[in-house]
Design an enzyme around this catalytic site. Structure first.
Site, PDB file in Angstrom:
ATOM      1  N   TRP A   1      45.541  43.814  51.528  1.00  0.00           N
ATOM      2  CA  TRP A   1      44.432  44.780  51.593  1.00  0.00           C
ATOM      3  C   TRP A   1      43.144  44.217  50.999  1.00  0.00           C
ATOM      4  O   TRP A   1      42.183  44.962  50.821  1.00  0.00           O
ATOM      5  CB  TRP A   1      44.822  46.066  50.857  1.00  0.00           C
ATOM      6  CG  TRP A   1      44.876  45.926  49.341  1.00  0.00           C
ATOM      7  CD1 TRP A   1      45.310  44.853  48.634  1.00  0.00           C
ATOM      8  CD2 TRP A   1      44.466  46.906  48.379  1.00  0.00           C
ATOM      9  NE1 TRP A   1      45.222  45.104  47.293  1.00  0.00           N
ATOM     10  CE2 TRP A   1      44.701  46.356  47.092  1.00  0.00           C
ATOM     11  CE3 TRP A   1      43.940  48.189  48.470  1.00  0.00           C
ATOM     12  CZ2 TRP A   1      44.433  47.058  45.915  1.00  0.00           C
ATOM     13  CZ3 TRP A   1      43.667  48.872  47.286  1.00  0.00           C
ATOM     14  CH2 TRP A   1      43.910  48.316  46.030  1.00  0.00           C
ATOM     15  N   ASP A   2      43.124  42.919  50.720  1.00  0.00           N
ATOM     16  CA  ASP A   2      41.983  42.355  49.991  1.00  0.00           C
ATOM     17  C   ASP A   2      40.647  42.521  50.710  1.00  0.00           C
ATOM     18  O   ASP A   2      39.593  42.442  50.080  1.00  0.00           O
ATOM     19  CB  ASP A   2      42.247  40.880  49.689  1.00  0.00           C
ATOM     20  CG  ASP A   2      43.530  40.696  48.917  1.00  0.00           C
ATOM     21  OD1 ASP A   2      43.464  40.500  47.706  1.00  0.00           O
ATOM     22  OD2 ASP A   2      44.617  40.799  49.525  1.00  0.00           O
TER      23      ASP A   2
ATOM     24  N   GLU B   1      51.551  48.395  41.388  1.00  0.00           N
ATOM     25  CA  GLU B   1      52.884  47.961  41.825  1.00  0.00           C
ATOM     26  C   GLU B   1      53.938  48.076  40.723  1.00  0.00           C
ATOM     27  O   GLU B   1      55.104  47.774  40.961  1.00  0.00           O
ATOM     28  CB  GLU B   1      52.809  46.529  42.346  1.00  0.00           C
ATOM     29  CG  GLU B   1      51.982  46.457  43.629  1.00  0.00           C
ATOM     30  CD  GLU B   1      51.814  45.040  44.156  1.00  0.00           C
ATOM     31  OE1 GLU B   1      51.576  44.144  43.326  1.00  0.00           O
ATOM     32  OE2 GLU B   1      51.911  44.860  45.374  1.00  0.00           O
TER      33      GLU B   1
ATOM     34  N   LYS C   1      49.922  48.430  36.417  1.00  0.00           N
ATOM     35  CA  LYS C   1      49.530  47.035  36.600  1.00  0.00           C
ATOM     36  C   LYS C   1      48.032  46.958  36.848  1.00  0.00           C
ATOM     37  O   LYS C   1      47.335  46.071  36.386  1.00  0.00           O
ATOM     38  CB  LYS C   1      50.279  46.450  37.805  1.00  0.00           C
ATOM     39  CG  LYS C   1      49.957  45.007  38.114  1.00  0.00           C
ATOM     40  CD  LYS C   1      50.691  44.551  39.375  1.00  0.00           C
ATOM     41  CE  LYS C   1      50.368  43.100  39.728  1.00  0.00           C
ATOM     42  NZ  LYS C   1      50.865  42.739  41.057  1.00  0.00           N
ATOM     43  N   GLN C   2      47.528  47.878  37.650  1.00  0.00           N
ATOM     44  CA  GLN C   2      46.118  47.819  38.040  1.00  0.00           C
ATOM     45  C   GLN C   2      45.622  49.217  38.403  1.00  0.00           C
ATOM     46  O   GLN C   2      46.414  50.145  38.517  1.00  0.00           O
ATOM     47  CB  GLN C   2      45.935  46.871  39.214  1.00  0.00           C
ATOM     48  CG  GLN C   2      46.543  47.371  40.515  1.00  0.00           C
ATOM     49  CD  GLN C   2      46.648  46.263  41.553  1.00  0.00           C
ATOM     50  OE1 GLN C   2      47.636  45.543  41.592  1.00  0.00           O
ATOM     51  NE2 GLN C   2      45.623  46.135  42.371  1.00  0.00           N
TER      52      GLN C   2
END
Lengths: 797, 797
Positions: free
Chosen positions: B354-355, B493, B614-615
């Site tokens: 998805w970057d 994630e 995580k993010q």
């Protein structure tokens, strides 16, 4: 025969052309993927005579080209799907007797239907009915349905359904001594337990083509459990299915084929893609339905409706049908051009000439993205055109007259005169005017769409580089204070040199010179139009500075035309000194003299000595430009342009043209559209018959003439409606022939979809709902503003 | 070290990251042609662990990847160009001693220079200086120049210049046990008498890659006549040149390589194309000059100038440099996506995630056609996404989380925890939110360019089909009278299931649900915007009727979000019930806890039990949407949105995030840009260091993090300038951190090129000369009309 269906049955000789034009169905998309990429010299048998082509024939086995090019009843292996009663011979309707034959092309739905009833040696009577299609909405799919009825027998039957990579190019008789095999077998195999798979590659370009096929048999709508056997030979794989057939019973055989090539996007490997696709594929009926829907959407945008709807309507639709077979939205993601013979036959081996000039105007106003794709095909070959210019000692980009996959010049150096059996020097690569055609198409596309992104990224660069070529090709004659373009050929291929000249080429061809001026003007426009950032980048990249631009300006004002005191524009410098031709004498002696070049060569003479043209040359100018545009170009050059210049030249040159090209009638019909409507209509009707009646006597079987087909459509579209782009205004000046009550069509223009109805009395233009800003519509001398969801009607008399 | 040059010399340990980021030069274009097409599983060693990749390595031998991934001084075969004195060993600087080493990347000109002075076993001292490039203006060309000086010796020398098809993928340590060989040799040979040629093919996708190389040696500017010898082995061909070198003398070796693949357009066959190209190629200096010009044109459009111009400026340019290496205009005619690790390393095997969500905003405002190309990459895989949706029991199109050439789901099913050595179940393919990212990018592109052609032909279909997927994925909960999306994963994630749940997936992930609503709203907009003809065609083709559209409307108003009484938006339903994590304890125990998932798994625990991310997940919403947009989405759903909702949630989630992804700091810096400028700047500066300092300790050598690189650029571009598209207005609301005096950049917007200068005091926007209509520019609460060639300045305080 309705306005949508072409029927061929029995064996009426006068239907020769019809037989040929029918056979295009189903070749459309697949061939398009073969024609252009593979159209590249890969073998030389005779000096300069190239053999190209490629997997057209592989594909046409999916369609029915094979059948069409052979005798109609010679159907030993119909689309690689055949059958035999156990102990009998494979399907061969000639063996015992053909009892009935019917073939029907449904233009509206894009389906070819055949019905055959025949008797075999053992007196078994069988009826076969087939329908087949190549999917217009999913270009990776083709489908064939065959119904088989045992009329008077019962017994076990064997069906063989194959994928055949051993097909060859044999559709053009005079090419048959040349290399005809263009495929190398790569792989055959099974998909899952039941389906078959073939992969081949073209032998020069190494394009891989993979197909997978699913064959199923149904009785009363239920799939039949059949015994299956696989046959694998090099480049050939077949599925053999055996089952019992009962007297009077009909079984339905479905063959669905998936096709991918190594040039396809969004796949890993074409063989894998074909195999995966065949496992996901639907049944024939579902495929049929979505195919018909795809055609319906295309026709909604592309149909042109005539009143009265007679034979002209049907043929017009046939021509649109062929245009869409070759250049549908299926090409949007492909790197393909438009071959001169569409995707129908092998003549010219799929090469690209200047036919876009006649073809794109239809597409640009309906499927502009198809035009964009075809222009990108040229853009991708711009570097090769630059190299071509360098080799010729010029600057900029010089696109070749005849080209294939990599954009190199592929024109033959000799060609055969079938009448004399001689191989003749061929100088057709001197037709540099193809470069002007490219710019014309770019310009029309941008005018219609206002696609500034295309202009900035691609179009401008092509225009500038071609302008640079013309400027460098023009030499200054200080005595005349004029620029000249020397040693070229115009569209009229009967003249390639001066009588007795050693060197080929003619000087100051009027069409070439004036088109070069027009190109230079457009290049100057482009530099004005581009935004500052793009202009600067482009000029830097092309190393284009003020001095060179000044030179273009100069050339565009001082190009030479040779015009006599009567206002006749010489086709080229010196044309006026050639002998008049003995038209009457030759017509009496030979009857058909449309290929006078061959007749004269066989007599040891040459058309170079006479005022005789194969096709429109000077008159191309009146075809491409309105009287106003021509007048302003003449004025720019300091030549006088009188009111009668057009009619005088039309009169002069029409008398001296043999119509040796199918394009010629188009141009002549067009230039007479206003001054002589009756004659224009007559020429239009003759042009309509070009392929369906095979008026050149045999060339249609080598491939339909797509430029001429498109040209007839464009006469209705633009010439009779007087449709013209003038800067920010879309102009109409309708002038229907007496034979037409009305013409209805839909065009796309700057974000609008416009429904246009022209009758003898009025013009109505309705804009559909859209996001676009209002546009200026000119009708004769008045300009109207038309916004989305609005409509205007103008009385014409 | 200027603002344009990265220098690495000696072996300073703290420069680890720098060493890695340097090595991307020259891989750019060529890899881009490998990464995406070949990024497809072709081998399975461990269940679900795919090996892909392909000819990256072949290409990187042209670049200097090989070198970077090995020990820096281990240079046995430098770009396949090496030498030895007769009787000596091939170039090996370690043998006798490395005397000096200097490596320099010139970002402005795209050139990598290396200088090595070394001593061999026989005490010969030699200096080597090399410059190399892959041409930014002609992606078929790479060039290497090597100067060789014999410092203290004389004698005959042998140079070997090779094309090596036997390269393997070995750049990621943990992949090394997997299959690493991805090329099959096809052909080696000569071009003309002197040059060499190699053709290989990737072993799954059968993409052919052909290279031809010309090697010449010059002394004092004159070509040296040398003895030549060819070496041909399977998949390897080399040119050996021998000549005499005199003490103190320098010779210059030029190696020029042409490269084509079978996926290139406008060619016949890639081998033929490479061979023809090498015969036409210019000398190194000419190639160098046009390469530098191409970079200059790119920088003119893409540079962002900071004041003061310190380390941040340099790193920002490094990031832009990497963006352009991966996604320059060279991709315009290719079918490629953006790999997560750019074109630098082999991690993730070139797969697409998805970057784009982080990468495209930079491109859309500068090189919109590059964005268009990258969106077309998705469009070409829409059919596969449809199939993917069908397999999941949904409708419409469901793009996969991780994909390669053919667009199939390639997410691994297990992954390795290097800390525990365990193979762990991997559920990352539950990240359906990638579909929202695609729509977001399409929408931004259309907003910026108003490219209605793209929207009509491609964008609308993607938006509608993804909307359809979301509507079908949402199930109605009659008790709550809300729609729910169950069993997915958000961007975080660390959470892939409920503690102790058998089945993976989480319910009502706030990010996913709200993005689905936003997508449905855009789909409804699109149906309104399209012109009638295209809308009708599209709806027919997709079989999209009023009932389904009503359903979309309904889902878009009744989607469920879980929000607690304090206004904290639950990351997913049930997040609120998880345990708080012992941050302090783990930090003390482990130090670096950014990969807490690995730590906990090794302990037999799992982050699924804790409020630890995580993010950024919920905060992604504040990253993508302005407060106004969020508020209107909440209102549509009937949830309350307070002034403090954003700050509360930012505060809540930032405390609970480990920054385990390089993307996380980007999002956090962005959401604090207005409320806490100092902290935002600090996070921005940390994000800048991600790769150049390799802050994750080793991941940079596996490939740079292109999303994070682009994200830093976007913070300057949009977050600090407050640049935002609101329907017909381009809004600015600048808010520079104290550390920045000014930011200057140029963006493209609806046909205009706008020079934008933001300082602490004022904003100036100047529009260059252009064909486009005036646009609305909003600055804070005021709207200005800006026409081409005009300028506005607004005082900010």
């Amino acid at each position: 025969m309705t306005n949508w269906t072409l029927v061929y049955n029995d064996f009426v000789p006068s239907q020769e052309g019809l037989r040929e034009v029918l056979c295009a169905l189903g070749n459309g998309y697949f061939c398009s993927r073969g024609a252009a990429p593979e159209a590249k010299a890969d073998n030389v048998h005779y000096p300069g005579t190239y053999v190209a082509g490629g997997y057209n024939r592989l594909i046409t086995k999916l369609g029915d080209h094979e059948v069409a090019n052979e005798d109609l009843v010679n159907l030993p292996n119909w689309l690689c799907l055949t059958f035999r009663p156990e102990g009998g011979d494979w399907f061969n309707p000639q063996a015992g007797g053909l009892l009935a034959y019917h073939q029907e092309l449904d233009l509206k739905r894009g389906v070819l239907t055949r019905r055959v009833r025949f008797r075999d040696k053992a007196d078994r009577e069988t009826t076969l009915t087939s329908r087949h299609l190549v999917h217009m909405g999913n270009h990776h799919l083709a489908a064939l349905e065959m119904s088989l009825t045992a009329e008077n027998w019962s017994g076990p039957v064997l069906v063989q359904s194959a994928l055949d990579g051993n097909v060859i190019n044999a559709g053009v008789e005079r090419y048959r001594e040349l290399s005809s095999s263009h495929l190398e077998p790569m792989e055959t195999g099974e998909v899952g337990a039941d389906w078959i798979y073939l992969r081949v590659q073209t032998n020069l370009s190494h394009i891989q083509v993979a197909q997978a096929a699913r064959t199923q048999i149904f009785r009363n709508g239920e799939p039949l459990i059949v015994a299956r056997n696989k046959i694998e030979e090099e480049g050939y794989v077949a599925d053999e299915l055996s089952f019992d057939l009962v007297r009077g019973e009909t079984v339905r055989i479905e063959k669905i084929v998936s096709l991918y090539t190594s040039r396809d996007h969004g796949i890993s490997e074409c063989g894998l893609a074909a195999r995966e696709a065949i496992l996901r594929v639907e049944c024939f009926d579902a495929i049929f339905n979505t195919h018909v829907q795809a055609w319906a959407r295309l026709w909604r945008r592309c149909d042109i409706v005539l009143e009265p709807a007679g034979r002209e309507q049907l043929i017009l639709r046939l021509h649109i049908f062929h245009l869409l077979q070759t250049t549908s939205p299926n090409i949007l993601d492909l790197d393909v051009g438009v071959p001169a013979r569409g995707l129908h036959g092998e003549a010219y081996r799929g090469h690209i000439f200047w036919d876009e000039l006649f073809i794109l105007p239809f597409l640009t106003l309906r499927l502009p993205d198809v035009t964009r794709t075809l222009l990108l095909y040229r853009f991708r070959r711009l570097n090769e055109a630059r190299w071509n210019a360098v080799q010729a000692g010029c600057r900029g980009a010089m696109f070749p007259w005849q080209s294939g996959s990599d954009g190199q010049e592929e024109s033959q150096l000799v060609h055969l005169n079938p009448r004399s059996g001689h191989w003749i020097e061929d100088n057709s690569s001197l037709q540099k005017h193809v470069n002007a055609a490219i710019v014309y198409n770019v310009w029309q596309y941008v005018q219609v769409t206002m696609d500034m992104d295309f202009l900035s990224l691609y179009g401008a660069e092509m225009i500038l580089e071609i302008a640079r070529f013309w400027a460098s090709a023009a030499s200054y004659n200080p005595k005349l204070e004029r620029y000249e373009i020397l040693r070229v050929m115009g569209p009229d291929e009967y003249h390639d040199r001066y009588p007795d000249a050693e060197e080929a080429g003619l000087n100051n061809n009027a069409y070439t010179n004036l088109m070069a001026v027009w190109v230079l003007c457009r290049a100057l426009d482009v530099l004005d139009i581009l935004d500052e950032e793009r202009r600067q980048s482009l000029c830097e990249r092309l190393d284009l500075g003020a001095e060179e631009i000044d030179h273009w300006e100069d050339v565009s004002r001082k190009m030479r035309l040779v015009i006599d005191d009567d206002g006749i524009i010489s086709q080229f410098e010196g044309y006026e000194d050639l002998d008049e031709f003995d038209w009457e004498g030759y017509r009496q002696k030979y009857g058909d003299i449309h290929r006078l070049d061959r007749i004269l060569e066989a007599e040891g003479d040459t058309p170079n000595c006479y005022k005789v043209s194969k096709q429109a040359d000077v008159l191309m100018l009146m075809y491409l430009f309105s009287s106003e545009e021509l007048s302003s170009l003449f004025e720019r050059l300091g030549y006088s342009f009188e009111h009668e210049t057009i009619s005088k030249n039309v009169d002069y040159y029409m008398k001296r043209t043999t119509q040796g090209s199918t394009l010629s009638r188009i141009v002549h019909s067009w230039v007479l559209a206003r001054s002589d409507r009756a004659r224009s209509w007559k020429l239009f009707c003759e042009a309509l018959e070009s392929d369906i009646a095979d008026i050149q006597g045999g060339t249609t079987s080598e491939g339909i003439h797509l430029g001429a087909m498109a040209g007839t459509v464009d006469i209705i579209q633009r010439a009779y409606t007087g449709l013209e782009m003038r800067e920010t205004t879309l102009h109409f000046n309708p002038c229907l022939p007496d034979e037409l009550k009305s013409v209805r069509q839909k065009i796309g223009y700057r974000g609008h979809w416009l429904d246009i109805e022209v009758t003898q009395d009025h013009l109505t233009i309705s804009a559909a709902k859209s996001w676009a800003s209002p546009v200026e519509i000119g009708v004769r001398d008045e300009v109207h503003i038309l916004a989305q969801s609005e409509s205007i009607t103008v009385q014409l008399r």
